[in-house]
Design an enzyme around this catalytic site. Sequence first.
Site, PDB file in Angstrom:
ATOM      1  N   ARG A 114      -2.892   9.784  12.585  1.00 14.93           N
ATOM      2  CA  ARG A 114      -3.681   8.538  12.532  1.00 14.93           C
ATOM      3  C   ARG A 114      -2.380   7.246  13.604  1.00 14.93           C
ATOM      4  O   ARG A 114      -3.464   6.410  14.215  1.00 14.93           O
ATOM      5  CB  ARG A 114      -4.592   7.766  11.335  1.00 14.93           C
ATOM      6  CG  ARG A 114      -5.431   8.988  11.027  1.00 14.93           C
ATOM      7  CD  ARG A 114      -5.976   8.820   9.043  1.00 14.93           C
ATOM      8  NE  ARG A 114      -4.924   8.817   8.760  1.00 14.93           N
ATOM      9  CZ  ARG A 114      -5.230   8.651   7.328  1.00 14.93           C
ATOM     10  NH1 ARG A 114      -6.126   7.761   7.148  1.00 14.93           N
ATOM     11  NH2 ARG A 114      -4.299   8.426   6.438  1.00 14.93           N
TER      12      ARG A 114
ATOM     13  N   ASN B 202      -9.353  10.599   8.715  1.00 13.47           N
ATOM     14  CA  ASN B 202      -9.123  11.764   7.812  1.00 13.47           C
ATOM     15  C   ASN B 202     -10.816  11.909   6.926  1.00 13.47           C
ATOM     16  O   ASN B 202     -10.463  12.005   6.173  1.00 13.47           O
ATOM     17  CB  ASN B 202      -7.781  12.023   6.305  1.00 13.47           C
ATOM     18  CG  ASN B 202      -6.684  11.921   6.790  1.00 13.47           C
ATOM     19  OD1 ASN B 202      -6.596  12.324   8.442  1.00 13.47           O
ATOM     20  ND2 ASN B 202      -5.605  11.240   6.003  1.00 13.47           N
TER      21      ASN B 202
END
Length: 765
Positions: free
Chosen positions: A18, A36
Amino acid sequence: MYRAHIFVQGIVQGVGFRPTVYRLANDLELKGYVRNLGNIVEIVVEGEKEIIRKFINDLKLKKPPISKISNIEVEWDEINHLSFTNFEIKGSSSEFKGRSVIPADVATCEACLSDMNNPKDRRYLYPFTACTDCGPRFTVIEEIPYDRERTSMKEFPLCEECQREYNNPSDRRYHAEATCCPVCGPKLSLYDDRPILVDDPLKEAAKILDEGYIVAMKGIGGTHLVCDATNEETVKMLRERLGRPYQPFACMSPDIETIKTFAIVSSAEERVLKSRRRPIVVLKKSDQYYLAPSVAPSLHNIGIMLPYSGIHHMLFKYAERPAYVMTSANKPGEPMIIRNKEILGRLKGIADYFLIHNRKIVNRCDDSVVRFRGDDMAFIRRSRGYTPEPYDLSNLSSDSNVIALGPEIDVTFAILNHGECYLSQYIGNTTKYDTTRFLEDALRHLMKITGIEEVDAVACDLHPRFFTTKLAEELSREYSARLFKVQHHHAHAAALAVDSGVDEFVCIAADGVGYGDDGTAWGGEILYCFDDQYKRLGSLAPQKMPGGDLCAIYPARMLFSILGSYYTLDYLEELFKDEYKQYFPHGEKEIQLVRRQLERDINVGITTSTGRILDSIATALHICSKRTYEGECAMKLESAAYKSSNYLDIPYRVDKYEGRYVLDTTDLLLKVMELKNAGEKIVDIAAAAQRSLSRGLAEIAVRVAEDVGTDIIGGSGGVFYNEAISLTVKDYVEDMGYRFIQHKNSCAGDGSVSLGQAVIATMRL
């Protein structure tokens, strides 16, 4: 303007994915978010289409080093105006989508190691230091999505400084779920009968080890029993206490340079030793070998690994020894002990001291073990560092959920979920009650973190009395799933086929035992494999096993039986009373009993096992007379043969039996005995016998390949861990113009049988 809704599947959680997305998006001035989503990563970006395409391409090229992208799905929408003013990292969603999975545990990275060795860093000497590029993953996760509150690190709230790093997308510890420091992270404690109060328990443990004591050391995925590998007295003491009289112990050394002082290390072996996965690598002992003889008794090789956790690195910072035994803390066949109370209780009397920490191990995970055969690497055990990374079986199935439970002893299980096949960590011997519980718990847990709620099929071994077979039957009923029972050696071959990317080939399946279609014990088979089917077109000669499985423990029984098909039983009885009586626990009475079993055909099984032939050769040559661990006699035979310097030739004979080619193993053992009685060197006979057996199997495989019209021949089964046998078969097959394939990313032994079962069940489903 366009909006792209991107779903990234693969190893993309817990690996710094990320923050990488965040940096790439900001570099291109794209707006949107990343998060996520259950078990994948969801990205939404807005901007010019060409810039978004560049972003997607950059994502593939600049992904984090331990991530793996298996699939990217993109949904495009044309928009009139931007919905976002910046790019942000959002909190995780528990919604399931896709088929990503948590990565394996990763060895401590150089950056974290530098922090631990820097006196000015606040993590100086702190053994639980980790970041997004390293540290525990699989062993700490409780559920997905992979966030700190769903791991065993939730019990360690971050301090202010760690929280600042954790929230900073430009920091390498951004959302590093295992990150911590001495203020907020796990702590080590040292015990004997009670807590030992010292400033640095790890430094004190190193001192204790160097004084010749045994320490139980809790690590990332389990507990090791540790002692000085140069101290013969201490190593022998560990063997006695643990009940492992001869099984080789793995060792750990601080660096490659130290390992090279007692072992031979090729460039390929060095790369694997130093890789982020850090498996145990089986290396040949050098002429200067100076570790204790009892570390790996009667073997020419030794299992070595480099430090992979901060605890290990700090141990060697304080230690004065070149190597320590690092063996799993469990009784033979049982799972590793991981809970502090059990470590202190069940290992009392085995370890003198206990170095434990207060972080929970969610998933046990033994060390992986690999070995090279020439230039080819082979897994002996695929576990820490690799589990639960999946095999891609999307060419077989895109929507089936299959569970496969493996064989009985060296068990792993497999879960096939929408084309991805996840193999479990090493489970072990399911004849042990604690191991069966471990299997069931680990199965349920892996099903949870891979998002499986429905099961279409369950696969297991053909043997009706295995615990794994009975569990498969129960699971089949629980999920109303079809049950597929797969012949053991066919499963070996199917795993090899997946590993090598072939559909049709001839497989030499050589191991100790596998339940055959005819109810006998197979183990030296030549199978023609195609689609989800096979034909048994060759084998070793069937031999009688007086006492059944006792022959695997006391191979003198097997030798008596094999020679009994040529010599008179009167002659054999006298020969064995004179030369091999000590190899029977009950002496002459047992020799007489074996004779009566053969005469009356009572409690006598039939086998074509290669393992039993190798055991018999080892016994005939007085190399090994009893199995105290799996493969012991064959391994000691290989080590004896490794010392051979003179070439002997033992001709072999291939016959026809019940419509298949058969290698005459009685003839082979007779010639071994003749050479021994003629005074030839034992090591030379050992090498010649291995060579003859290998060539005989290879010749049958070539004959079968010619008959069926395929140009690919492979080798599978535990016998193919033997480097000399593997290379002899390979050379013969390739000299005859055929392509030879071996396991490279899966286990030749039983550790990948579940993979083969899953493949066959999926094809049949």
